[in-house]
Design an enzyme around this catalytic site. Structure first.
Site, PDB file in Angstrom:
ATOM      1  N   SER A  10       0.843  -1.199   0.000  1.00 43.38           N
ATOM      2  CA  SER A  10       0.000   0.000   0.000  1.00 43.38           C
ATOM      3  C   SER A  10       0.873   1.242   0.000  1.00 43.38           C
ATOM      4  O   SER A  10       1.664   1.459   0.933  1.00 43.38           O
ATOM      5  CB  SER A  10      -0.899   0.008   1.237  1.00 43.38           C
ATOM      6  OG  SER A  10      -1.472   1.294   1.377  1.00 43.38           O
ATOM      7  N   HIS A  33      -1.286  -1.302  -4.237  1.00 49.57           N
ATOM      8  CA  HIS A  33      -2.565  -0.982  -3.584  1.00 49.57           C
ATOM      9  C   HIS A  33      -2.630   0.535  -3.366  1.00 49.57           C
ATOM     10  O   HIS A  33      -1.782   1.111  -2.685  1.00 49.57           O
ATOM     11  CB  HIS A  33      -2.630  -1.737  -2.256  1.00 49.57           C
ATOM     12  CG  HIS A  33      -3.932  -1.621  -1.541  1.00 49.57           C
ATOM     13  ND1 HIS A  33      -5.029  -2.402  -1.836  1.00 49.57           N
ATOM     14  CD2 HIS A  33      -4.312  -0.823  -0.517  1.00 49.57           C
ATOM     15  CE1 HIS A  33      -6.025  -2.096  -1.026  1.00 49.57           C
ATOM     16  NE2 HIS A  33      -5.621  -1.125  -0.216  1.00 49.57           N
ATOM     17  N   ASP A  35      -4.850   3.548  -1.940  1.00 47.36           N
ATOM     18  CA  ASP A  35      -5.947   3.844  -1.016  1.00 47.36           C
ATOM     19  C   ASP A  35      -6.540   5.219  -1.307  1.00 47.36           C
ATOM     20  O   ASP A  35      -5.979   6.242  -0.917  1.00 47.36           O
ATOM     21  CB  ASP A  35      -5.425   3.803   0.429  1.00 47.36           C
ATOM     22  CG  ASP A  35      -5.216   2.385   0.917  1.00 47.36           C
ATOM     23  OD1 ASP A  35      -6.135   1.569   0.772  1.00 47.36           O
ATOM     24  OD2 ASP A  35      -4.126   2.103   1.451  1.00 47.36           O
ATOM     25  N   MET A  37      -9.093   7.887  -0.392  1.00 45.14           N
ATOM     26  CA  MET A  37      -9.935   8.258   0.763  1.00 45.14           C
ATOM     27  C   MET A  37     -10.437   9.686   0.582  1.00 45.14           C
ATOM     28  O   MET A  37      -9.681  10.553   0.152  1.00 45.14           O
ATOM     29  CB  MET A  37      -9.120   8.200   2.061  1.00 45.14           C
ATOM     30  CG  MET A  37      -8.510   6.852   2.357  1.00 45.14           C
ATOM     31  SD  MET A  37      -7.782   6.834   4.004  1.00 45.14           S
ATOM     32  CE  MET A  37      -6.754   5.365   3.894  1.00 45.14           C
ATOM     33  N   HIS A  66      -8.382   0.888  -4.067  1.00 50.02           N
ATOM     34  CA  HIS A  66      -9.317   0.659  -2.961  1.00 50.02           C
ATOM     35  C   HIS A  66     -10.030   1.981  -2.684  1.00 50.02           C
ATOM     36  O   HIS A  66      -9.442   2.905  -2.132  1.00 50.02           O
ATOM     37  CB  HIS A  66      -8.498   0.174  -1.742  1.00 50.02           C
ATOM     38  CG  HIS A  66      -9.291   0.011  -0.491  1.00 50.02           C
ATOM     39  ND1 HIS A  66      -8.691  -0.183   0.746  1.00 50.02           N
ATOM     40  CD2 HIS A  66     -10.629   0.004  -0.247  1.00 50.02           C
ATOM     41  CE1 HIS A  66      -9.625  -0.312   1.670  1.00 50.02           C
ATOM     42  NE2 HIS A  66     -10.800  -0.185   1.102  1.00 50.02           N
ATOM     43  N   MET A  68     -12.214   4.237  -0.753  1.00 51.98           N
ATOM     44  CA  MET A  68     -12.864   4.508   0.535  1.00 51.98           C
ATOM     45  C   MET A  68     -13.521   5.875   0.435  1.00 51.98           C
ATOM     46  O   MET A  68     -13.022   6.881   0.950  1.00 51.98           O
ATOM     47  CB  MET A  68     -11.818   4.455   1.663  1.00 51.98           C
ATOM     48  CG  MET A  68     -11.408   3.033   2.003  1.00 51.98           C
ATOM     49  SD  MET A  68      -9.849   2.938   2.912  1.00 51.98           S
ATOM     50  CE  MET A  68      -8.705   3.091   1.550  1.00 51.98           C
ATOM     51  N   MET A 137     -11.584  -6.095   5.246  1.00 52.95           N
ATOM     52  CA  MET A 137     -10.789  -5.158   6.058  1.00 52.95           C
ATOM     53  C   MET A 137     -10.486  -5.797   7.413  1.00 52.95           C
ATOM     54  O   MET A 137     -11.400  -6.246   8.119  1.00 52.95           O
ATOM     55  CB  MET A 137     -11.552  -3.848   6.288  1.00 52.95           C
ATOM     56  CG  MET A 137     -11.724  -2.968   5.056  1.00 52.95           C
ATOM     57  SD  MET A 137     -10.201  -2.597   4.166  1.00 52.95           S
ATOM     58  CE  MET A 137      -9.253  -1.701   5.418  1.00 52.95           C
ATOM     59  N   GLY A 142      -8.801   3.865   7.136  1.00 55.27           N
ATOM     60  CA  GLY A 142      -8.435   5.270   7.345  1.00 55.27           C
ATOM     61  C   GLY A 142      -6.947   5.504   7.464  1.00 55.27           C
ATOM     62  O   GLY A 142      -6.439   6.490   6.944  1.00 55.27           O
ATOM     63  N   GLY A 144      -2.760   3.743   7.981  1.00 52.87           N
ATOM     64  CA  GLY A 144      -1.822   2.630   8.014  1.00 52.87           C
ATOM     65  C   GLY A 144      -1.340   2.398   9.438  1.00 52.87           C
ATOM     66  O   GLY A 144      -1.583   3.202  10.341  1.00 52.87           O
ATOM     67  N   GLY A 145      -0.694   1.274   9.638  1.00 54.13           N
ATOM     68  CA  GLY A 145      -0.037   1.011  10.921  1.00 54.13           C
ATOM     69  C   GLY A 145      -0.958   0.634  12.067  1.00 54.13           C
ATOM     70  O   GLY A 145      -0.552   0.686  13.234  1.00 54.13           O
ATOM     71  N   ASP A 175      -6.696  -6.604   4.228  1.00 54.38           N
ATOM     72  CA  ASP A 175      -6.062  -5.280   4.269  1.00 54.38           C
ATOM     73  C   ASP A 175      -6.066  -4.743   5.696  1.00 54.38           C
ATOM     74  O   ASP A 175      -7.136  -4.491   6.260  1.00 54.38           O
ATOM     75  CB  ASP A 175      -6.841  -4.338   3.337  1.00 54.38           C
ATOM     76  CG  ASP A 175      -6.247  -2.951   3.224  1.00 54.38           C
ATOM     77  OD1 ASP A 175      -5.165  -2.703   3.778  1.00 54.38           O
ATOM     78  OD2 ASP A 175      -6.893  -2.108   2.567  1.00 54.38           O
ATOM     79  N   GLY A 177      -2.842  -4.213   9.012  1.00 57.93           N
ATOM     80  CA  GLY A 177      -2.116  -4.886  10.086  1.00 57.93           C
ATOM     81  C   GLY A 177      -1.452  -6.193   9.677  1.00 57.93           C
ATOM     82  O   GLY A 177      -1.170  -7.029  10.535  1.00 57.93           O
ATOM     83  N   GLY A 197       1.223  -2.211   4.068  1.00 57.52           N
ATOM     84  CA  GLY A 197       1.742  -0.853   3.939  1.00 57.52           C
ATOM     85  C   GLY A 197       2.969  -0.657   4.792  1.00 57.52           C
ATOM     86  O   GLY A 197       4.104  -0.663   4.306  1.00 57.52           O
ATOM     87  N   SER A 198       2.737  -0.549   6.102  1.00 53.32           N
ATOM     88  CA  SER A 198       3.865  -0.250   6.989  1.00 53.32           C
ATOM     89  C   SER A 198       4.892  -1.377   7.006  1.00 53.32           C
ATOM     90  O   SER A 198       6.097  -1.125   7.131  1.00 53.32           O
ATOM     91  CB  SER A 198       3.365   0.083   8.397  1.00 53.32           C
ATOM     92  OG  SER A 198       2.383  -0.835   8.806  1.00 53.32           O
TER      93      SER A 198
HETATM   94  C1  DX5 Z   1      -6.251   1.353   5.699  1.00 49.96           C
HETATM   95  C2  DX5 Z   1      -5.837   1.103   4.280  1.00 49.96           C
HETATM   96  C3  DX5 Z   1      -4.725   0.152   4.164  1.00 49.96           C
HETATM   97  C4  DX5 Z   1      -3.410   0.579   4.796  1.00 49.96           C
HETATM   98  C5  DX5 Z   1      -2.783  -0.669   5.365  1.00 49.96           C
HETATM   99  O1  DX5 Z   1      -7.428   2.064   5.699  1.00 49.96           O
HETATM  100  O2  DX5 Z   1      -6.931   0.599   3.512  1.00 49.96           O
HETATM  101  O3  DX5 Z   1      -4.513  -0.239   2.805  1.00 49.96           O
HETATM  102  O4  DX5 Z   1      -2.519   1.175   3.907  1.00 49.96           O
HETATM  103  O5  DX5 Z   1      -1.661  -0.299   6.086  1.00 49.96           O
HETATM  104  P1  DX5 Z   1      -0.923  -1.310   7.091  1.00 49.96           P
HETATM  105  O6  DX5 Z   1      -0.434  -2.463   6.258  1.00 49.96           O
HETATM  106  O7  DX5 Z   1       0.192  -0.485   7.626  1.00 49.96           O
HETATM  107  O8  DX5 Z   1      -1.910  -1.718   8.120  1.00 49.96           O
HETATM  108 ZN    ZN Z   2      -6.520  -0.330   1.495  1.00 47.18          ZN
END
Ligand code: DX5
Ligand code: ZN
Length: 229
Positions: A10, A33, A35, A37, A66, A68, A137, A142, A144-145, A175, A177, A197-198
């Protein structure tokens, strides 16, 4: 047998000021990926179609967008035009999911539906055979991390049972954690596309982390398939 693990880093966790560099660092990924938003469906605001088009110019890896946003049925065409290869819309936000999925397929874009942690898998029962992918999800969307929600495992089991019941075979993406600590377990519960992502961009060698996550996920998938055989 033979399902392949796919990793979708991500770019929410990339350095936005050095995005081309960060995309180069994950050229071995299976999807990018993205995101989207809107500051309304989520309490965060990120990218629009201009960013999707910029990514498309910068990488050959397919884009997994994705959405959102609160009105995906109205704005989805922007992301089709921008070059998305796969688009997922939230079941909670799409009033006309069947129409939107049909529209995507007519435009040669893979179609997916997303479920928030509190949304039961049953809402997808009637559309499941039309979907290329279901995105589960494992955090509230909203940011990452965030920490992986453990109830996701049971939800993935319920989704697998529903897919079997209706004879559907969508990709199952998870998606939020995801890291080396849990990806193998998540794969054992039927997921085959993993957003990270992280875990990827927090690593000093993102490409190596993509490879490590993919082999851990593959061993989870192989174990589940051997158990089911
Ligand atoms: C959260 C996003 C994710 C996010 C995941 O709302 O949809 O795609 O980037 O980040 P990690 O992998 O750090 O949880
Ligand atoms: Zn996402």
């Amino acid at each position: 047998m033979g399902t392949l693990a796919r990793i979708a880093p991500s770019i929410l966790s990339a350095d936005f000021a050095h995005l081309a560099r960060d995309l180069d660092r994950i050229s071995n990924a299976d999807f990018i990926h993205v995101d989207v938003m809107d500051g309304h469906f989520t309490g965060n605001l990120t990218f629009g179609p201009g960013m999707v088009a910029a990514c498309k110019r910068s990488t050959d890896v397919p884009l997994d967008v994705h959405m959102m946003v609160s009105n995906p049925d109205e704005t989805i065409g922007w992301y089709v035009e921008a070059g998305a290869d796969m688009i997922t819309v939230h079941a909670e936000a799409s009033t006309h999911l069947h129409r939107t999925v049909t529209y995507l397929k007519e435009h040669g874009v893979k179609a997916g539906a997303v479920l928030n942690p509190a949304t039961p898998v049953g809402v997808l029962e009637d559309i499941l055979p039309e979907l290329d992918m279901v995105l589960v999800m494992s955090v509230n969307p909203g940011f990452g991390g965030q920490r992986f929600i453990e109830g996701t495992y049971a939800k993935l089991d319920r989704l697998q049972a529903l897919c079997r019941a209706v004879g559907a075979h969508p990709l199952i993406e998870v998606d939020g954690g995801i890291s080396a600590a849990n990806i193998e377990d998540v794969a054992r519960h039927g997921a085959d596309v993993f957003v990270a992502g992280s875990a990827v961009f927090g690593s000093s060698d993102p490409a190596a982390e993509v490879q490590r996550l993919r082999s851990l996920a593959q061993s989870g998938i192989d174990t589940a398939e051997a158990d089911a055989a």
